[in-house]
Motif scaffolding. Structure first.
Motif, mmCIF file in Angstrom:
data_model
loop_
_atom_site.group_PDB
_atom_site.id
_atom_site.type_symbol
_atom_site.label_atom_id
_atom_site.label_comp_id
_atom_site.label_asym_id
_atom_site.label_seq_id
_atom_site.Cartn_x
_atom_site.Cartn_y
_atom_site.Cartn_z
ATOM 1 N N ASP A 67 -2.232 14.842 13.483
ATOM 2 C CA ASP A 67 -2.759 13.955 14.521
ATOM 3 C C ASP A 67 -1.775 13.676 15.644
ATOM 4 O OD1 ASP A 67 -5.256 13.738 13.352
ATOM 5 O OD2 ASP A 67 -4.714 11.973 12.160
ATOM 6 N N ASP A 68 -0.523 14.041 15.467
ATOM 7 C CA ASP A 68 0.489 13.794 16.499
ATOM 8 C C ASP A 68 0.510 14.875 17.581
ATOM 9 O OD1 ASP A 68 1.481 11.445 15.279
ATOM 10 O OD2 ASP A 68 2.631 12.665 13.863
ATOM 11 N N TYR A 69 -0.268 15.929 17.387
ATOM 12 C CA TYR A 69 -0.310 17.022 18.368
ATOM 13 C C TYR A 69 -1.630 16.999 19.119
ATOM 14 C CZ TYR A 69 3.799 18.812 15.957
ATOM 15 O OH TYR A 69 5.058 18.932 15.411
ATOM 16 N N GLU A 70 -1.565 17.276 20.418
ATOM 17 C CA GLU A 70 -2.753 17.283 21.262
ATOM 18 C C GLU A 70 -2.974 18.675 21.838
ATOM 19 O OE1 GLU A 70 -2.364 14.359 24.293
ATOM 20 O OE2 GLU A 70 -2.173 12.666 22.890
ATOM 21 N N ILE A 71 -4.238 19.055 21.949
ATOM 22 C CA ILE A 71 -4.569 20.341 22.560
ATOM 23 C C ILE A 71 -4.063 20.371 24.000
ATOM 24 C CG2 ILE A 71 -6.464 21.855 23.281
ATOM 25 C CD1 ILE A 71 -8.043 20.810 20.881
ATOM 26 N N GLY A 72 -3.391 21.418 24.359
ATOM 27 C CA GLY A 72 -2.803 21.546 25.695
ATOM 28 C C GLY A 72 -1.353 21.121 25.754
ATOM 29 N N GLU A 73 -0.849 20.499 24.700
ATOM 30 C CA GLU A 73 0.539 20.043 24.674
ATOM 31 C C GLU A 73 1.498 21.225 24.677
ATOM 32 O OE1 GLU A 73 3.465 17.381 21.738
ATOM 33 O OE2 GLU A 73 1.313 17.573 21.297
ATOM 34 N N LEU A 74 2.570 21.112 25.447
ATOM 35 C CA LEU A 74 3.626 22.119 25.495
ATOM 36 C C LEU A 74 4.865 21.587 24.796
ATOM 37 C CD1 LEU A 74 3.337 23.369 29.209
ATOM 38 C CD2 LEU A 74 2.295 24.359 27.160
ATOM 39 N N ILE A 75 5.499 22.423 23.991
ATOM 40 C CA ILE A 75 6.666 22.010 23.218
ATOM 41 C C ILE A 75 7.816 22.964 23.532
ATOM 42 C CG2 ILE A 75 7.586 21.584 20.907
ATOM 43 C CD1 ILE A 75 4.544 21.436 20.033
ATOM 44 N N ASP A 76 8.870 22.441 24.121
ATOM 45 C CA ASP A 76 10.058 23.235 24.408
ATOM 46 C C ASP A 76 10.949 23.197 23.171
ATOM 47 O OD1 ASP A 76 12.381 24.379 25.306
ATOM 48 O OD2 ASP A 76 12.630 23.069 27.051
ATOM 49 N N HIS A 77 11.204 24.346 22.579
ATOM 50 C CA HIS A 77 11.995 24.385 21.351
ATOM 51 C C HIS A 77 13.500 24.361 21.601
ATOM 52 C CE1 HIS A 77 8.273 24.808 19.282
ATOM 53 N NE2 HIS A 77 8.002 25.968 19.828
ATOM 54 N N VAL A 78 13.893 24.369 22.856
ATOM 55 C CA VAL A 78 15.237 24.028 23.346
ATOM 56 C C VAL A 78 16.302 25.075 23.007
ATOM 57 C CG1 VAL A 78 17.084 22.311 23.350
ATOM 58 C CG2 VAL A 78 14.689 21.566 23.253
#
Length: 359
Positions: free
Chosen positions: A209-220
């Motif tokens: 539930d903490d993730y949203e469709i369209g969210e971008l995650i930079d793995h750094v």
């Protein structure tokens, strides 16, 4: 009988060319390969992986996976490597993947065997190469399917088409492949239960539930590729493609990094932000957008494409559909394509997959 020429009596394998493939052809690949704890250890030495399930036997048992499975990509690399001598030894490029499903966990002691069926052919307009589509299946020592997938690869012709036409070209057959596997297509490992999941041991608190469709995650984080590591990895999977080892196999004299090496590197880097995306259930599609070479530094970012409950998985398990993008150099803007629709400079890998995560 006339004497037999030593040249024509050669017993060595020069690999199949485009003309050697026919739709419906089935190829049984050598050699069966037994998975060991050494594979797990070497995988961890080659890639900065930290996912709790393949890292900890105790953690895996706590979520219902006992015996302790290895990373799904270990099974993929081993099974893929079996296909190279017969399918892509004379390849120009491996073009893409589709419909890859992991049917059950693979454990040390399992022996994988692989077979492929040719499901499509298309000669290129230049008459010098063609695209071969195959569906490959890896089974364990009990004859159970461990994973299966489709891929298409551009293969050199042994003899270029005659000038003035391509009358020697086979009939074009293009298989219909799913753009994405549906949640009901996913196979959840028997016994998997995230209801007592230890988020502290896993490394991050983020759940479904903490993730949203369209969210971008930079793995750094980034890792610089080296020739010794990628060649060791490719040999580990018994992948015999010349371009990964032989500096004379390419005009530029560079050893091409095996595309699967980039996949595993990007997956390992994705731990930072997706530590609880514990298991890869399926790969919907993938493209090796650009070649990678020693000295390139690989970074990764992800996009959440979809979220779903998985039929039959219970209330504790959800699935995230993720786009994993590997880049040469860090792209803080996380741009996949230009305004013209072309892949942005620096993109190495575009991988679309489903991962299982606690709800």
């Amino acid at each position: 009988m006339p004497p037999v020429s030593k040249t024509t009596a050669s017993k060595t394998n020069t690999g199949n060319f485009f003309e050697d493939f026919t739709v419906g052809q089935v190829i049984e690949h050598a050699t069966p390969r037994t998975v060991t704890e050494g594979d797990r250890a070497l995988y961890g030495a080659l890639y900065p992986t930290r996912f709790a399930v393949p890292s900890s036997a105790a953690f895996a048992a706590s979520v219902g996976l006992d015996p302790h499975p290895v990373e799904e990509l270990i099974a993929f690399h081993i099974a893929f490597g079996k296909t190279v001598p017969d399918i892509s030894l004379n390849a120009v490029a491996n073009l893409g993947y589709a419909e890859l499903r992991f049917h059950q966990p693979v454990h040390p002691g399992d022996t994988l065997s692989t077979r492929s069926e040719v499901i499509g052919l298309k000669q290129n307009s230049n008459g010098r190469s063609g695209v071969v589509y195959v569906r490959s299946t890896a089974t364990n020592q009990r004859g159970e399917v461990a994973l299966d997938w489709c891929r298409w690869v551009m293969v050199h012709k042994r003899t270029a088409a005659t000038e003035g036409g391509d009358l020697d070209a086979p009939e074009t057959v293009l298989p219909e492949l799913k753009k994405t596997l549906a949640p009901e297509d996913l196979v959840v490992p028997a016994g998997l239960d995230f209801s007592s999941y230890d988020f502290s041991a896993a490394g991050e608190p983020h759940r479904f539930d903490d993730y949203e469709i369209g969210e971008l995650i930079d793995h750094v984080d980034g890792v610089t590729l080296t020739d010794p590591e990628h060649m060791m990895a490719t040999r580990l999977w018994q992948n015999t493609a010349k371009v990964h080892f032989n500096t004379e196999a390419r005009p530029d004299g560079n050893r091409l990094i095996y595309g699967g090496h980039v996949i595993s590197m990007a997956r390992a880097l994705s731990f930072n932000g997706l530590a609880n995306a514990q298991l890869i259930a399926a790969i919907n599609g993938g493209s090796h957008v650009a070649p990678a070479f020693a000295g390139d530094t690989v970074y990764a970012w992800s996009e959440v494409l979809d979220k779903a409950a998985v039929p039959g998985a219970g209330d504790s398990v959800g699935a995230l559909r993720l786009r994993l993008v590997a880049t040469k150099g860090r792209d803080e803007s996380m741009t996949l394509r230009t305004d013209e629709g072309k892949y942005a400079d620096g993109v190495l890998l575009d991988l679309d997959y489903w991962a299982l995560i606690p709800r």
